[in-house]
Design an enzyme around this catalytic site. Structure first.
Site, PDB file in Angstrom:
ATOM      1  N   LYS A  49      30.094  47.516 102.944  1.00 57.34           N
ATOM      2  CA  LYS A  49      30.139  47.272 101.483  1.00 57.34           C
ATOM      3  C   LYS A  49      31.450  46.602 101.089  1.00 57.34           C
ATOM      4  CE  LYS A  49      29.646  51.611 100.006  1.00 57.34           C
ATOM      5  NZ  LYS A  49      29.441  52.428 101.195  1.00 57.34           N
ATOM      6  N   CYS A 138      30.329  63.091  87.883  1.00 56.97           N
ATOM      7  CA  CYS A 138      30.845  62.869  89.224  1.00 56.97           C
ATOM      8  C   CYS A 138      31.919  63.897  89.594  1.00 56.97           C
ATOM      9  CB  CYS A 138      31.392  61.438  89.184  1.00 56.97           C
ATOM     10  SG  CYS A 138      32.205  60.808  90.596  1.00 56.97           S
ATOM     11  N   MET A 139      33.001  63.938  88.838  1.00 54.71           N
ATOM     12  CA  MET A 139      34.150  64.746  89.248  1.00 54.71           C
ATOM     13  C   MET A 139      34.513  65.860  88.271  1.00 54.71           C
ATOM     14  SD  MET A 139      34.652  63.474  92.130  1.00 54.71           S
ATOM     15  CE  MET A 139      36.035  64.501  92.601  1.00 54.71           C
ATOM     16  N   MET A 306      29.972  65.585  95.913  1.00 57.50           N
ATOM     17  CA  MET A 306      28.952  65.825  94.877  1.00 57.50           C
ATOM     18  C   MET A 306      28.057  67.027  95.151  1.00 57.50           C
ATOM     19  SD  MET A 306      29.818  63.795  92.801  1.00 57.50           S
ATOM     20  CE  MET A 306      31.161  62.667  93.059  1.00 57.50           C
ATOM     21  N   GLY A 343      34.150  60.342  94.041  1.00 60.00           N
ATOM     22  CA  GLY A 343      33.053  59.405  94.243  1.00 60.00           C
ATOM     23  C   GLY A 343      33.485  57.958  94.082  1.00 60.00           C
ATOM     24  N   GLN A 344      34.193  57.678  93.002  1.00 61.24           N
ATOM     25  CA  GLN A 344      34.428  56.276  92.633  1.00 61.24           C
ATOM     26  C   GLN A 344      35.869  55.842  92.922  1.00 61.24           C
ATOM     27  OE1 GLN A 344      32.196  55.217  88.875  1.00 61.24           O
ATOM     28  NE2 GLN A 344      32.623  57.355  88.479  1.00 61.24           N
TER      29      GLN A 344
HETATM   30  P1  MGD Z   1      27.176  51.916  88.831  1.00 58.98           P
HETATM   31  O1  MGD Z   1      26.090  51.258  89.563  1.00 58.98           O
HETATM   32  O2  MGD Z   1      28.402  52.217  89.565  1.00 58.98           O
HETATM   33  O3  MGD Z   1      26.556  53.286  88.288  1.00 58.98           O
HETATM   34  O4  MGD Z   1      26.641  55.611  87.551  1.00 58.98           O
HETATM   35  P2  MGD Z   1      26.961  54.149  87.011  1.00 58.98           P
HETATM   36  O5  MGD Z   1      28.356  54.015  86.651  1.00 58.98           O
HETATM   37  O6  MGD Z   1      25.984  53.906  85.931  1.00 58.98           O
HETATM   38  O7  MGD Z   1      27.483  51.140  87.501  1.00 58.98           O
HETATM   39  C1  MGD Z   1      28.630  50.386  87.302  1.00 58.98           C
HETATM   40  C2  MGD Z   1      28.243  49.214  86.454  1.00 58.98           C
HETATM   41  O8  MGD Z   1      29.409  48.458  86.136  1.00 58.98           O
HETATM   42  C3  MGD Z   1      27.321  48.275  87.207  1.00 58.98           C
HETATM   43  O9  MGD Z   1      26.256  47.900  86.371  1.00 58.98           O
HETATM   44  C4  MGD Z   1      28.224  47.092  87.574  1.00 58.98           C
HETATM   45  O10 MGD Z   1      27.523  45.881  87.701  1.00 58.98           O
HETATM   46  C5  MGD Z   1      29.200  47.077  86.416  1.00 58.98           C
HETATM   47  N1  MGD Z   1      30.525  46.488  86.702  1.00 58.98           N
HETATM   48  C6  MGD Z   1      31.087  46.223  87.901  1.00 58.98           C
HETATM   49  N2  MGD Z   1      32.348  45.762  87.746  1.00 58.98           N
HETATM   50  C7  MGD Z   1      32.598  45.722  86.421  1.00 58.98           C
HETATM   51  C8  MGD Z   1      33.722  45.336  85.636  1.00 58.98           C
HETATM   52  O11 MGD Z   1      34.782  44.963  86.136  1.00 58.98           O
HETATM   53  N3  MGD Z   1      33.602  45.444  84.290  1.00 58.98           N
HETATM   54  C9  MGD Z   1      32.454  45.850  83.691  1.00 58.98           C
HETATM   55  N4  MGD Z   1      32.420  45.911  82.358  1.00 58.98           N
HETATM   56  N5  MGD Z   1      31.363  46.212  84.415  1.00 58.98           N
HETATM   57  C10 MGD Z   1      31.443  46.175  85.757  1.00 58.98           C
HETATM   58  C11 MGD Z   1      27.485  56.286  88.393  1.00 58.98           C
HETATM   59  C12 MGD Z   1      27.228  57.770  88.210  1.00 58.98           C
HETATM   60  O12 MGD Z   1      25.872  58.044  88.543  1.00 58.98           O
HETATM   61  C13 MGD Z   1      28.111  58.597  89.013  1.00 58.98           C
HETATM   62  S1  MGD Z   1      29.769  58.235  88.994  1.00 58.98           S
HETATM   63  C14 MGD Z   1      27.646  59.656  89.715  1.00 58.98           C
HETATM   64  S2  MGD Z   1      28.678  60.510  90.771  1.00 58.98           S
HETATM   65  C15 MGD Z   1      26.283  60.173  89.585  1.00 58.98           C
HETATM   66  N6  MGD Z   1      25.660  60.266  90.876  1.00 58.98           N
HETATM   67  C16 MGD Z   1      24.307  60.430  90.931  1.00 58.98           C
HETATM   68  C17 MGD Z   1      23.647  61.046  92.031  1.00 58.98           C
HETATM   69  O13 MGD Z   1      24.258  61.478  93.000  1.00 58.98           O
HETATM   70  N7  MGD Z   1      22.307  61.148  91.992  1.00 58.98           N
HETATM   71  C18 MGD Z   1      21.599  60.667  90.947  1.00 58.98           C
HETATM   72  N8  MGD Z   1      20.283  60.785  90.960  1.00 58.98           N
HETATM   73  N9  MGD Z   1      22.184  60.081  89.896  1.00 58.98           N
HETATM   74  C19 MGD Z   1      23.509  59.974  89.864  1.00 58.98           C
HETATM   75  N10 MGD Z   1      24.089  59.407  88.774  1.00 58.98           N
HETATM   76  C20 MGD Z   1      25.503  59.379  88.553  1.00 58.98           C
HETATM   77 FE1  SF4 Z   2      33.948  51.347 102.428  1.00 57.95          FE
HETATM   78 FE2  SF4 Z   2      34.838  53.050 100.600  1.00 57.95          FE
HETATM   79 FE3  SF4 Z   2      36.567  51.800 102.183  1.00 57.95          FE
HETATM   80 FE4  SF4 Z   2      35.273  50.430 100.348  1.00 57.95          FE
HETATM   81  S1  SF4 Z   2      36.745  52.070  99.969  1.00 57.95           S
HETATM   82  S2  SF4 Z   2      35.574  49.825 102.463  1.00 57.95           S
HETATM   83  S3  SF4 Z   2      33.283  51.474 100.277  1.00 57.95           S
HETATM   84  S4  SF4 Z   2      35.023  53.274 102.817  1.00 57.95           S
END
Ligand code: MGD
Ligand code: SF4
Length: 721
Positions: A49, A138-139, A306, A343-344
């Site tokens: 990734k 997430c956290m 998580m 996570g992030q």
């Molecule tokens: P991402 O796909 O990371 O998921 O959920 P989201 O935050 O909704 O979304 C990030 C978005 O930001 C993407 O659409 C991306 O294209 C956009 N993006 C990327 N870079 C930038 C930028 O620089 N600026 C802007 N404005 N946008 C940008 C994450 C959330 O989901 C989390 S953190 C967790 S831990 C949860 N995990 C989880 C799970 O384990 N299971 C299930 N079923 N659902 C979950 N949902 C939760």
């Molecule tokens: Fe892979 Fe995470 Fe390292 Fe990115 S930060 S290279 S996703 S292990």
């Protein structure tokens, strides 16, 4: 060679909380390749990734100009038209419902400076504490766990603990897929010294479990009982450290009564290994074995993620892991620490540290504490009493209120809630309403939330902007801008500044020329607190491959171990004791009595199995980025359901069959992957696929303390489709 970049620019990976350092290869002003930064903690390694970024940056789905929804369709607009409409709608919402009628929903992937700024604009500039973000999903339970146990958020150790640990316990984390480069470091440690013991506690036999000396598979949700039982064994085998807990720990009941060690032993009598075998399905012998491994090792480190956080008992589960470390004294020494994996890439740095949640202010301050508000108002140079003393709405409450159009205008930035919220149908229905307004800053046209937003703003992406990320180990690194934003895209910093100015926010709240000014203010704001970023000047960050806070002076190397004299700069050199958990008034951390309680939705006759969800190695969250990379898309083209061999046999399901999944909320068909990864009675679905959104089926029950949803457990029925 013709393809050789003409320049390498230092940056950080865009994805997981491992926070790998990368070098971005630039040719003719474009990002053409990425390699690992050999000077960072990842020692030059990256997972796929992190390495395959260019097709994402230049994907044909990039949003390169603003859009406004007219008659149900997104139509191109100028920046002025789009931001003019945002201004109008937010001003109308404020006039109609006051500051509680507006909200901001951000991200642990936004830059630190962006979250600090957004939170300040809303809380200090517009009077609204409705500031939330995906770290609540997430956290939040890890934050709750650290704050209740130690009085302060964030891990005490660092990644280098892996290299000194002689026992590593991984619980509720599929580290091999979710933090691959960090897991490589764990696997290398085990390979270099096979005497290092690895315990993996997880109801799935994931790739992480494949390096374990002991893989503990348990009935989902019963790990709280197992952790209490480990404490029982540790005490009964005299593997605890009375010298440590006698001096540095308070024992506290669930209703916050301070009691003694004997009361703790009494509490643990409900968790003898034999009793917990009945609850958890784990043999008493295995519970004894792992407890001894944990206690007998010279240095034990625990990792979790998580699997513990996304639970209605998430905070308690976090407390129970720290209990084991406080009981044994496996803390504050190289190789010995409790350690939540983030996570992030910037959930720690952006949101937790700078206070981007509805109850927080920067550097661990709390909205409800007058002294904290006043101190910040003074530092920010704004009138006393500006910050509203009432915390805002947490994520689920905020989206519920938006769905009912009680919150009228929402600013969504760097997150994709129409895909990632639990029980998501409720929230997408709410987003369709005509009497509320959602502006979305997003780089990709095919993100699910784009279908529902009223204004779409083209966000500059990753290498197109500058700012910091703070990863799991409190390490902050600078991402340098290496290419120009595509088309009319703008960094979120500029978008937020434009918004604030249009909304008439007091110029004292936003005195910034550029993003570095925001960083410098954050350093100043942190200086009076144990976070202390004073020494992390931009000049230093330009050169260093990340620095771990606290870092009080420009010659301070950063802090690997917190709460220990001589390591943590917050503890005076002449402090009379070795440890000081200074987040607590008496310097003692807390061992909490946290009873086992079941999940919000246990399996029953109608829905007899447990559904759990999570990530796969090659995709990031909602797939908006990684699905653009052909290699990654090919390796996981569509979501599937993982079914245990026994369950499949009982239901006549073959590998590759279509299977219907039904919960109380919705139903959907997935391809079956039959294997021994899930234990019988459990199924797993990855959540990256926008065409098969499992969050239509998941549950939005939340932890009472952390308000984090229980993504990891709900009741489900499966049948051959
Ligand atoms: P991402 O796909 O990371 O998921 O959920 P989201 O935050 O909704 O979304 C990030 C978005 O930001 C993407 O659409 C991306 O294209 C956009 N993006 C990327 N870079 C930038 C930028 O620089 N600026 C802007 N404005 N946008 C940008 C994450 C959330 O989901 C989390 S953190 C967790 S831990 C949860 N995990 C989880 C799970 O384990 N299971 C299930 N079923 N659902 C979950 N949902 C939760
Ligand atoms: Fe892979 Fe995470 Fe390292 Fe990115 S930060 S290279 S996703 S292990």
């Amino acid at each position: 060679a013709a393809d050789e970049p003409d320049q390498w620019v230092k940056s950080v990976c865009r994805f997981c909380g491992t926070g790998c350092g990368v070098m971005v290869g630039i040719k003719n002003g474009k990002c053409v390749t990425v390699k690992g930064d050999p000077n960072n903690h990842n020692r030059g390694f990256l997972c796929l990734k992190g390495a395959l970024m260019p097709p994402i940056v230049y994907s044909k789905e990039r949003v390169t100009r603003p859009y406004i929804r007219r008659n149900g369709k997104l139509e191109p607009a100028s920046w002025d038209e789009a931001m003019g409409l945002v201004e109008k709608k937010f001003k109308e919402a404020l006039a109609e419902g006051g500051p509680t009628a507006i909200g901001y929903y951000g991200s642990g992937q936004a830059l630190t400076e962006e979250t600090y700024l957004a939170s300040k604009i809303f809380k200090a500039g517009l009077g609204s504490n409705n500031v939330e973000g995906n770290p609540r999903l997430c956290m939040a339970s890890a934050v709750g766990g650290y704050v209740t146990t130690f009085g302060k958020d964030e891990p005490c150790g660092s990644y280098s603990d892996i290299d000194a640990a002689t026992c590593i316990m991984i619980i509720g984390s599929n580290m091999s897929e979710c933090h691959p480069v960090l897991f490589k470091r764990v696997a290398s440690r085990k390979q270099a010294d096979p005497n290092v013991k690895i315990i993996v506690i997880d109801p799935r036999r994931t790739n992480t479990a494949r390096i374990a000396d002991e893989h503990v598979s348990f009935k989902p949700g019963t790990d709280l009982a197992i952790l209490n039982s480990m404490a029982w064994v540790i005490i009964n085998e005299e593997l605890d450290s009375p010298r440590f807990h006698g001096k540095y720990v308070n024992f506290m009941t669930n209703d916050k009564k301070k009691v003694d060690f004997d009361a703790y032993m009494k509490f643990l009598e409900d968790y003898t290994p034999e009793k917990v075998e009945k609850i958890s399905g784990v043999s008493a012998a295995q519970i004894r074995k792992i407890a001894k491994m944990f206690g007998e090792a010279s240095a034990t480190t625990s990792f979790w993620c998580m699997g513990l956080n996304q639970r209605i008992r998430g905070v308690w589960a976090n407390n129970l892991v720290s209990n084991l470390h406080l009981l044994t004294g496996h803390i504050g020494k190289p190789g010995a620490t409790p350690f939540s994996l983030t996570g992030q890439p910037n959930a720690c740095g952006g949101v937790r540290d700078t206070g981007g949640l509805c109850h927080l202010l920067p550097a661990g301050r709390l909205i409800k504490k007058e002294a904290h508000r006043n101190a910040l108002e003074k530092q920010w140079g704004i009138p006393k009493g500006t910050i509203n003393p009432k915390p805002g709405l947490h994520t689920i409450a905020l989206w519920n209120a938006f769905s009912e159009a009680k919150v009228k205008a929402m600013f969504v930035l760097c997150t994709n809630p129409a895909h990632s919220l639990p029980n998501v149908n409720i929230y997408t229905e709410g987003m369709k309403r005509k009497d509320n307004f959602m502006v979305l800053s997003e780089p990709f046209m095919d993100a699910e939330s784009v279908k529902y937003c009223d204004v779409l703003l083209p966000a500059a992406f990753w290498c197109e902007k500058r700012g910091t990320y703070g990863c799991s180990e409190r390490r902050y690194s600078l991402l340098k801008k290496s290419t120009e934003p595509l088309g009319e895209c703008k960094p979120d910093f500029e978008i937020l500044m434009d918004f604030a100015k249009r909304m008439g926010v007091d110029s004292r709240v936003i005195p910034y020329e550029n993003i570095d000014d925001v960083w410098n203010e954050w350093r100043m704001v942190s200086a009076a607190t144990p976070y202390n970023f004073s020494g992390m000047t931009r000049e230093r960050m330009e050169k260093a491959s990340g620095i771990l806070w606290p870092c009080p002076t420009e010659d301070h190397p950063g802090t690997k171990i917190r709460y220990v004299r001589g390591e943590d700069p917050n503890i005076p050199k002449d402090y009379p004791k070795k440890y000081n958990f200074y987040g607590k008034p008496d310097g003692r951390a807390v061992i909490w009595f946290r009873p086992y309680k079941g999940a919000a939705e246990e399996p029953n006759e109608e829905y007899p199995m447990v559904l759990t969800t999570g990530r796969v190695i090659d995709h990031w969250h909602t797939g908006t980025m990684t699905m653009k990379v052909p290699e990654l898309r090919r390796s996981f083209p569509a979501a599937y359901v993982e079914v245990n061999i026994e369950d499949a046999k009982a239901k006549g399901i073959q590998n590759g069959d279509n299977v219907l999944l039904e919960t109380k909320r919705d139903k959907m068909v997935f391809r079956a992957k039959v294997s021994d990864v899930c234990r019988p009675g459990l199924i797993f679905v990855p959540w990256y696929d926008a065409n098969l959104m499992i969050n239509k089926l998941t549950l939005n029950a939340i932890d009472k303390g952390s308000k984090q949803p229980e993504f990891k457990i709900c009741a489900v029925r499966i049948s051959k489709a």
